[in-house]
Design a protein around this motif. Structure first.
Motif, PDB file in Angstrom:
ATOM      1  N   LEU A 197     -28.797  -9.441 -18.132  1.00 48.73           N
ATOM      2  CA  LEU A 197     -29.751 -10.349 -18.400  1.00 48.73           C
ATOM      3  C   LEU A 197     -28.994 -11.968 -17.719  1.00 48.73           C
ATOM      4  CD1 LEU A 197     -32.628 -11.290 -19.039  1.00 48.73           C
ATOM      5  CD2 LEU A 197     -31.686 -11.543 -21.503  1.00 48.73           C
ATOM      6  N   PHE A 198     -27.834 -11.846 -18.107  1.00 56.89           N
ATOM      7  CA  PHE A 198     -26.902 -13.049 -17.702  1.00 56.89           C
ATOM      8  C   PHE A 198     -25.977 -12.868 -16.410  1.00 56.89           C
ATOM      9  CE2 PHE A 198     -27.969 -13.523 -22.257  1.00 56.89           C
ATOM     10  CZ  PHE A 198     -28.681 -14.673 -22.102  1.00 56.89           C
ATOM     11  N   GLU A 199     -26.584 -11.972 -15.370  1.00 61.75           N
ATOM     12  CA  GLU A 199     -26.121 -11.810 -14.204  1.00 61.75           C
ATOM     13  C   GLU A 199     -24.589 -11.321 -14.099  1.00 61.75           C
ATOM     14  OE1 GLU A 199     -27.637 -12.999 -11.215  1.00 61.75           O
ATOM     15  OE2 GLU A 199     -29.182 -13.712 -12.440  1.00 61.75           O
ATOM     16  N   ILE A 200     -24.285 -10.561 -15.439  1.00 62.79           N
ATOM     17  CA  ILE A 200     -23.006  -9.810 -15.305  1.00 62.79           C
ATOM     18  C   ILE A 200     -23.308  -8.270 -15.416  1.00 62.79           C
ATOM     19  CG2 ILE A 200     -20.906  -9.341 -16.698  1.00 62.79           C
ATOM     20  CD1 ILE A 200     -21.488 -12.180 -18.079  1.00 62.79           C
ATOM     21  N   ASN A 201     -22.793  -7.631 -14.105  1.00 66.59           N
ATOM     22  CA  ASN A 201     -23.218  -6.400 -13.968  1.00 66.59           C
ATOM     23  C   ASN A 201     -22.099  -5.371 -13.930  1.00 66.59           C
ATOM     24  OD1 ASN A 201     -22.222  -7.121 -11.547  1.00 66.59           O
ATOM     25  ND2 ASN A 201     -24.021  -6.437 -10.619  1.00 66.59           N
ATOM     26  N   GLU A 202     -20.797  -5.614 -14.350  1.00 66.58           N
ATOM     27  CA  GLU A 202     -19.862  -4.787 -14.253  1.00 66.58           C
ATOM     28  C   GLU A 202     -20.074  -3.383 -15.081  1.00 66.58           C
ATOM     29  OE1 GLU A 202     -17.627  -8.477 -12.702  1.00 66.58           O
ATOM     30  OE2 GLU A 202     -19.423  -7.903 -14.095  1.00 66.58           O
ATOM     31  N   PRO A 203     -20.838  -3.567 -16.322  1.00 64.71           N
ATOM     32  CA  PRO A 203     -21.043  -2.410 -16.937  1.00 64.71           C
ATOM     33  C   PRO A 203     -21.931  -1.191 -16.407  1.00 64.71           C
ATOM     34  CG  PRO A 203     -21.235  -4.359 -18.385  1.00 64.71           C
ATOM     35  CD  PRO A 203     -21.212  -4.808 -17.121  1.00 64.71           C
ATOM     36  N   VAL A 204     -22.692  -1.682 -15.399  1.00 63.46           N
ATOM     37  CA  VAL A 204     -23.628  -0.820 -14.822  1.00 63.46           C
ATOM     38  C   VAL A 204     -22.873  -0.195 -13.509  1.00 63.46           C
ATOM     39  CG1 VAL A 204     -24.963  -2.556 -13.644  1.00 63.46           C
ATOM     40  CG2 VAL A 204     -25.806  -0.423 -13.955  1.00 63.46           C
ATOM     41  N   ILE A 205     -22.343  -1.297 -12.770  1.00 64.85           N
ATOM     42  CA  ILE A 205     -21.522  -0.722 -11.555  1.00 64.85           C
ATOM     43  C   ILE A 205     -20.430   0.147 -11.865  1.00 64.85           C
ATOM     44  CG2 ILE A 205     -20.010  -1.895 -10.063  1.00 64.85           C
ATOM     45  CD1 ILE A 205     -21.463  -4.177  -9.728  1.00 64.85           C
ATOM     46  N   PHE A 206     -19.656  -0.050 -12.935  1.00 72.08           N
ATOM     47  CA  PHE A 206     -18.533   0.926 -13.101  1.00 72.08           C
ATOM     48  C   PHE A 206     -19.085   2.066 -13.943  1.00 72.08           C
ATOM     49  CE2 PHE A 206     -16.242  -2.892 -12.000  1.00 72.08           C
ATOM     50  CZ  PHE A 206     -16.005  -2.469 -10.740  1.00 72.08           C
ATOM     51  N   GLY A 207     -20.160   1.888 -14.910  1.00 71.67           N
ATOM     52  CA  GLY A 207     -20.562   2.897 -15.912  1.00 71.67           C
ATOM     53  C   GLY A 207     -21.623   3.700 -15.370  1.00 71.67           C
ATOM     54  N   PHE A 208     -22.542   3.309 -14.441  1.00 67.73           N
ATOM     55  CA  PHE A 208     -23.473   4.306 -13.910  1.00 67.73           C
ATOM     56  C   PHE A 208     -22.962   5.449 -13.314  1.00 67.73           C
ATOM     57  CE2 PHE A 208     -26.754   5.751 -10.990  1.00 67.73           C
ATOM     58  CZ  PHE A 208     -27.983   5.644 -11.901  1.00 67.73           C
ATOM     59  N   PRO A 209     -22.058   5.473 -12.344  1.00 65.28           N
ATOM     60  CA  PRO A 209     -21.529   4.223 -11.635  1.00 65.28           C
ATOM     61  C   PRO A 209     -22.200   4.010 -10.112  1.00 65.28           C
ATOM     62  CG  PRO A 209     -19.990   6.116 -11.135  1.00 65.28           C
ATOM     63  CD  PRO A 209     -21.001   6.613 -11.719  1.00 65.28           C
TER      64      PRO A 209
END
Length: 416
Positions: free
Chosen positions: A307-319
């Motif tokens: 929601l605040f433009e920080i997407n490392e969790p999804v980039i490396f978690g999805f991945p």
């Protein structure tokens, strides 16, 4: 697809990684951070002075000139702050005294800002002198480093306080820097700022064109796909340009003139990277309603930061990194959003960014504030979310199907 990924990893990524770790580009990236408090603070005054509510407009009208002082005082010293920050950061990278490096860089930059009548031209302190500030810091700190590494410095006894000792260490290189830049500007009469502007003009022009911004957007996405922080890698090259564009737009807005640059600072972070690079907040929304427990849990974890433009969790978690399924939308969606945003701004249906807002501002709100309360920017941001969601949907469903199969296998194995 795998051959393409292997080619990227073997051919494209190594040189891009070296660029991202280059000491000089790192110093630009980190040094420009010093300008952000001034720019954001000045933007707050600009935003407050232009809230499109009749009651507020009537109230603030007598104070607009006063608020303009704060805008000019902040936007008007971007290059001065940049040379301090870059000089400091580059000195740290090269292992010399950072305060001395910043001071010598600032001295050289101010010397180059004198005009032909030998009076100080503070106009160069604004964004127009940004490239001059970068080059000045590079040259000054490199000279300082040259003398320091060869021990051509004045050394004081061990008992002298470090602050005093370091100032004498910088004395000889400082004198050389002063002589060099004085010779260039005064006896030779070379206006370095004009020369630098002429050299970088083609790059400035290219980055404000649709092909130029698409190439930049593509590189950012490709780097992320391969596990390299694309935005951070290219910041040292792109941010000085986008900052200069933003300042020019802010100046034009203050004088009620057309905004000259579509791709000013905020274009990529707010209009292209909706909810993070790749517009991945839409992927997070899809995960929240997934049939897969794994994706639902990941969606709940990633949503607050997305929601605040920080997407490392999804980039490396999805991945998303090295994932052939999601690579296509991750690369294509930003290109589509960049094209749409650029064209809408070009025809005047959406305003270009003219104020600096933190890149962590949520979609819709961030574009609204960055474009001087242009409601059309907020509407377009909402439309972008719909476009990105539609683009990610079929690829997400393919990944979800595979994940459901894997989860079922795990359940079956556990029951046996």
């Amino acid at each position: 697809m795998q051959k393409f990924m292997d080619w990227l990893q073997a051919t494209v990524m190594p040189p891009m990684a070296r660029i991202g770790n280059n000491k000089y580009l790192v110093s630009i990236r980190n040094g420009l951070v010093l300008t952000l408090p001034a720019i954001i603070s000045g933007s707050v005054f600009m935003i407050l002075a232009n809230i499109p509510i009749p009651v507020w407009t009537h109230f603030i009208k007598p104070y607009v000139g006063m608020m303009g002082v704060a805008v000019n005082a902040s936007f008007g010293i971007i290059s001065l702050l940049a040379v301090i920050g870059i000089g400091f950061q580059l000195s740290q990278e090269l292992g010399v005294d950072a305060i001395s490096g910043a001071g010598l860089s600032t001295m050289a930059f101010i010397l180059l800002s004198f005009n032909d009548k030998f009076t100080l031209d503070t106009a160069n302190f604004s964004s127009s002198g940004l490239f001059t500030a970068i080059i000045t810091a590079f040259v000054s700190v490199s000279i300082f480093n040259f003398f320091k590494k060869r021990d051509i410095v004045i050394k004081l006894p061990a008992g002298v306080p470090p602050a005093v000792s370091n100032s004498f260490v910088a004395l000889i290189p400082g004198f050389v820097i002063l002589i060099l830049f004085w010779t260039v500007r005064v006896p030779l009469g070379i206006d370095v700022n004009q020369v630098v502007q002429a050299i970088f003009h083609p790059l400035l022009f290219a980055m404000n064109t649709l092909p130029g911004i698409l190439v930049y957007t593509l590189l950012v996405s490709l780097l992320w796909v391969c596990g390299i922080h694309g935005d951070m890698t290219l910041e040292g090259i792109a941010d000085p340009i986008f900052l200069q564009f933003l300042t020019a737009n802010a100046t034009a807005l203050a004088h009620h003139q057309p905004l000259p640059y579509n791709t000013a600072m905020g274009f990529s972070s707010l209009f292209v990277n909706v909810g993070g690079t790749g517009a991945t907040i839409t992927l997070v929304l899809l995960m929240l309603f997934s049939k897969s427990k794994t994706y639902r849990d990941l969606g709940r974890l990633a949503f607050p930061s997305a929601l605040f433009e920080i997407n490392e969790p999804v980039i490396f978690g999805f991945p998303l990194v090295m994932n052939p399924i999601t690579m296509i939308p991750f690369i294509v969606v930003p290109l589509v959003l960049a094209t749409g945003s650029f064209l809408l701004m070009s025809i005047g249906w959406v305003s270009a960014p003219s104020a600096m807002v933190p890149w962590t501002m949520p979609p819709i709100i961030g574009p609204l504030m960055a474009t001087n309360w242009d409601w059309r920017a907020a509407v377009w941001s909402a439309v972008e979310l719909v476009i990105a969601t539609a683009a990610y949907y079929p690829f997400f469903k393919a990944a979800e199907k595979q994940m459901l199969t894997d989860e079922q296998k795990q359940v079956t194995a556990a029951d046996q």
